[in-house]
Enzyme design. Structure first.
Site, PDB file in Angstrom:
ATOM      1  N   SER A 230       1.010  -1.321  -0.242  1.00 19.59           N
ATOM      2  CA  SER A 230       0.022  -0.082   0.258  1.00 19.59           C
ATOM      3  C   SER A 230       0.706   1.387  -0.065  1.00 19.59           C
ATOM      4  O   SER A 230       2.014   1.566  -0.772  1.00 19.59           O
ATOM      5  CB  SER A 230      -1.061  -0.118   1.260  1.00 19.59           C
ATOM      6  OG  SER A 230      -2.261   0.618   1.156  1.00 19.59           O
ATOM      7  N   HIS A 373      -7.499  -5.901   1.189  1.00 15.80           N
ATOM      8  CA  HIS A 373      -5.894  -5.349   1.384  1.00 15.80           C
ATOM      9  C   HIS A 373      -5.123  -6.196   2.120  1.00 15.80           C
ATOM     10  O   HIS A 373      -5.516  -5.124   3.185  1.00 15.80           O
ATOM     11  CB  HIS A 373      -6.621  -3.730   1.261  1.00 15.80           C
ATOM     12  CG  HIS A 373      -5.153  -2.936   1.023  1.00 15.80           C
ATOM     13  ND1 HIS A 373      -4.565  -2.337  -0.064  1.00 15.80           N
ATOM     14  CD2 HIS A 373      -5.652  -2.013   2.198  1.00 15.80           C
ATOM     15  CE1 HIS A 373      -4.176  -1.330   0.657  1.00 15.80           C
ATOM     16  NE2 HIS A 373      -4.177  -1.298   1.492  1.00 15.80           N
TER      17      HIS A 373
HETATM   18  C1  GTR Z   1      -4.998   4.910   2.446  1.00 13.25           C
HETATM   19  C2  GTR Z   1      -5.018   5.412   1.551  1.00 13.25           C
HETATM   20  C3  GTR Z   1      -4.125   4.809   0.241  1.00 13.25           C
HETATM   21  C4  GTR Z   1      -3.551   3.197   1.194  1.00 13.25           C
HETATM   22  C5  GTR Z   1      -3.975   2.667   1.989  1.00 13.25           C
HETATM   23  C6  GTR Z   1      -2.561   2.304   2.762  1.00 13.25           C
HETATM   24  O1  GTR Z   1      -5.329   6.102   3.267  1.00 13.25           O
HETATM   25  O2  GTR Z   1      -6.063   5.817   0.326  1.00 13.25           O
HETATM   26  O3  GTR Z   1      -3.167   5.453  -0.475  1.00 13.25           O
HETATM   27  O4  GTR Z   1      -1.882   3.941   0.453  1.00 13.25           O
HETATM   28  O5  GTR Z   1      -4.406   3.798   2.643  1.00 13.25           O
HETATM   29  O6  GTR Z   1      -1.803   2.729   3.069  1.00 13.25           O
HETATM   30  O7  GTR Z   1      -3.198   1.339   3.898  1.00 13.25           O
END
Ligand code: GTR
Length: 396
Positions: A230, A373
């Site tokens: 991420s 995720h």
């Molecule tokens: C969220 C963001 C993403 C991603 C995520 C993470 O808030 O929108 O771009 O990076 O965090 O790092 O898990």
């Protein structure tokens, strides 16, 4: 036919987040900036001409996206905090190395954790995780274990399992760049629209680990991989772009500002990310909120900066926020840069692979796995499969 977003999920997310586009048919028409066209209009046709274009692309990302980072401070030093040759029931040697940037008492310190496989006859290749989740995920006592950093598995597969916590370099909050490494190396009032943001600072931290590794005889510094999930994945790609000593970069579900094409405006967009995380990118990047077509680059060029080195982009099917298709398309669009070196990349034709079907190409790999995720053991194993092919078989 390849992977398609689950229709029900698209409906659910679209109704929950009406301002966010999850529908493929609503992706605007776009033209990607050409990888091989130099600013003077000439076309790069050979590997010998690539460095000039590569430098242009790198400068574009520094100027418009991540910002410009400083060199390592002269006073940087490496402190060995602990060496335990009997870690992991004898399978690994634990090394804890603190990287100091200044003698100032409150200066940031990068606390590097490494497990070096004991069963080896030569310096080992390494995986460096830029850890953007809690430090318990990289617990050096191994009382806490998590798939986010499956250190035992990494060691078992012959790699050094290494990690540092991103917050050691810069706290993940907007503080006006007063604390963390920004505060140490730069006066906030001296900042420009292209000064380094927080992602660039974390990537800079990864480069300092590389600075240490070239001094460590346990590590084969020609076979080091930088990886992250991420925001950590965005960082890993930028680290690999900025520091060509990394032989491979891995982006796990990095999405917007990482592997996903910005021009698709699918899932998270520039406006959303720059509002929620104003410290991640340089402030000039904010000028492109809602004006993605005006960007002089797109994220396929970030992938191309890895050429001819290896790169792995991975997505998860429930993580539409990160735009799996946009990540695949960026990886695929990097092909011309690899072709200059006689490498096939992902190939320029072809649909996305099916779910859970890694496409390990020539220099470039991609998969979309089922699930949400996170950085899973499945992801790690695929990333190491690619590294096995790309790095281990390579004479060092
Ligand atoms: C969220 C963001 C993403 C991603 C995520 C993470 O808030 O929108 O771009 O990076 O965090 O790092 O898990």
């Amino acid at each position: 036919m390849g992977w398609q977003a689950n229709k029900e999920l698209v409906e659910t997310l679209s109704s929950k987040q009406p301002g966010v586009n999850y529908r493929e048919e609503r992706v605007p028409n776009y033209v990607l900036p050409d990888i091989l066209s130099l600013a003077n209009g000439k076309i790069v046709r050979s590997a010998a001409d690539w460095p000039a274009r590569r430098q242009e692309i790198l400068e574009l990302f520094r100027e418009h996206v991540y910002g410009r980072s400083p060199a390592a401070p002269a006073g940087m030093r490496f402190e060995t905090v602990e060496i335990d040759p009997k870690a992991m029931n004898g399978a690994a040697t634990l090394k804890r190395i603190n990287i100091h940037f200044s003698e100032q008492a409150d200066a940031p310190v990068l606390r590097l954790v490494m497990f070096v496989p004991n069963q080896r006859t030569a310096p080992a290749p390494a995986f460096l995780l830029i850890c953007n989740r809690g430090v318990e995920n990289i617990d050096y006592t191994r009382k806490i274990k998590s798939d986010f950093w499956p250190a035992e598995r990494i060691v078992e597969r012959g790699y050094v399992a290494a990690a540092f916590f991103n917050g050691d370099i810069d706290p993940d909050k907007h503080d006006g760049f007063v604390n963390g490494i920004h505060g140490l190396l730069e006066r906030p009032e001296a900042r420009t629209p292209s000064s380094w943001g927080t992602l660039a600072a974390w990537a800079w931290g990864a480069a300092r680990v590389m600075d240490y590794w070239v001094t460590d005889p346990d590590v084969d510094d020609t076979r080091c991989v930088v990886t992250g999930h991420s925001r950590g994945g965005k960082t890993a790609l930028w680290a690999g772009a900025e520091d060509t000593r990394f032989a491979m970069a891995v982006s796990n579900e990095s999405g917007c500002g990482g592997a996903a094409l910005s021009r698709r405006c699918y899932g998270e967009t520039l406006s959303i990310i720059n509002k929620a995380m104003p410290h991640w990118f340089c402030s000039r990047f904010h000028d492109y909120n809602g004006r993605e077509e005006a960007l002089p680059l797109d994220q396929h060029l970030l992938v191309a900066l890895m050429a001819p080195r290896a790169v792995y982009i991975s997505s998860a099917d429930q993580d539409l926020w990160a735009d799996p298709r946009g990540e695949f398309l960026a990886a695929q669009a990097a092909t011309p840069a690899y072709a200059l070196f006689g490498r096939k990349g992902l190939g320029s034709a072809g649909a996305m692979p099916d779910l859970n079907t890694p496409l390990l190409g020539d220099g470039v790999a991609y998969h979309v796995r089922e699930g949400s995720h996170t950085y899973s053991l499945y992801d790690w194993d695929c990333h190491m499969d690619m590294a096995d092919r790309e790095l281990k078989l390579k004479p060092s």
